[in-house]
Design an enzyme around this catalytic site. Structure first.
Site, PDB file in Angstrom:
ATOM      1  N   SER A 190       0.917  -1.236   0.062  1.00 40.33           N
ATOM      2  CA  SER A 190      -0.099  -0.082   0.069  1.00 40.33           C
ATOM      3  C   SER A 190       0.914   1.480   0.077  1.00 40.33           C
ATOM      4  O   SER A 190       0.204   2.322  -0.510  1.00 40.33           O
ATOM      5  CB  SER A 190      -1.017  -0.038   1.203  1.00 40.33           C
ATOM      6  OG  SER A 190      -0.062   0.310   2.519  1.00 40.33           O
ATOM      7  N   LYS A 196       1.064   4.531   6.770  1.00 39.91           N
ATOM      8  CA  LYS A 196       0.725   5.502   5.790  1.00 39.91           C
ATOM      9  C   LYS A 196       1.202   6.905   5.862  1.00 39.91           C
ATOM     10  O   LYS A 196       1.969   7.129   6.918  1.00 39.91           O
ATOM     11  CB  LYS A 196      -0.928   5.691   6.141  1.00 39.91           C
ATOM     12  CG  LYS A 196      -1.809   4.319   6.217  1.00 39.91           C
ATOM     13  CD  LYS A 196      -1.727   3.536   4.830  1.00 39.91           C
ATOM     14  CE  LYS A 196      -2.411   2.413   5.148  1.00 39.91           C
ATOM     15  NZ  LYS A 196      -2.570   1.140   3.888  1.00 39.91           N
TER      16      LYS A 196
END
Length: 220
Positions: free
Chosen positions: A26, A105
């Site tokens: 991701s 993230k």
């Protein structure tokens, strides 16, 4: 000497920083991780966020997923009580990963800012201004219908005002990241409490071919 070394290691892990393994793709290309390959090992330091200093836009952070983010998480501890106790003990020294849903993230917006997608060029907006995100890959429309772009589910969102003490986070690999966009229907509207942050990713330490700094590039 062994005891002293163990105490120093425990201190460093608890208050300075520790390594983490990237479990998914991701955050590619910034951080590498995928099934069947060697995921990046990163060093995550805690010192940057001591005192009144909170994560800033562009920081790559490791955080514990809020409750609604943890539906797919399974404990990595043994079912055997003795082995589980040993694993918990070793985790204090950084020899075993913590038993929690740690995610990585990039911070896109912080408390008080309003984030949404998209402008006519498909860019993320924060407080009405488009972001510049050279680190992003695979953030594109799947096609068009009736003269309008068709984006992956969850690509279009907001506007959402991030509460004080919270963050809006997204993966650099936008079409393959379960990030704040996937949780806009929960109690926190997809935001992550700052208190959940474990630290700032600053360095890739493995594999040798990818050793180097993790850039914190402010997209705003």
């Amino acid at each position: 000497m062994v005891v002293v070394a163990a105490l120093i290691t425990a201190f460093l892990v608890s208050f300075v920083g520790r390594p983490y393994v990237i479990p998914s793709q991701s955050m590619e290309p910034t951080l590498h991780g995928c099934g069947g390959c060697i995921g990046d090992r990163i060093y995550v330091e805690k010192l940057s966020y001591y005192g009144d200093s909170d994560p800033k836009p562009g920081d790559v952070v490791v955080f514990v997923g809020p409750p609604s983010w943890n539906t797919r998480y399974a404990s990595i501890r043994s079912d055997n009580a003795v082995l589980r106790g040993i694993q918990d003990f070793l985790s204090y020294f950084g020899l075993v990963p913590p038993d929690e849903n740690d995610l990585v993230k990039r911070v896109i917006a912080v408390g008080g800012q309003t984030v949404e997608c998209c402008d006519p060029q498909g860019r993320i907006l924060v407080d009405g201004k488009p972001l510049t995100e050279p680190y992003v890959i695979r953030d594109h429309a799947w096609g068009s219908a009736g003269g309008r772009a068709v984006y992956p589910s969850g690509r279009v969102f907001g506007p959402i005002t991030v509460p004080s003490g919270h963050l809006w986070v997204m993966g650099d690999n936008r079409n393959d990241s379960m990030d704040s966009r996937a949780h806009v229907a929960d109690d926190l509207q997809g935001t992550v409490p700052v208190e959940n942050v474990r630290g700032k990713a600053v360095f890739k330490i493995w594999p040798p071919g990818r050793i180097g700094a993790v850039d914190s590039e402010n997209p705003q």
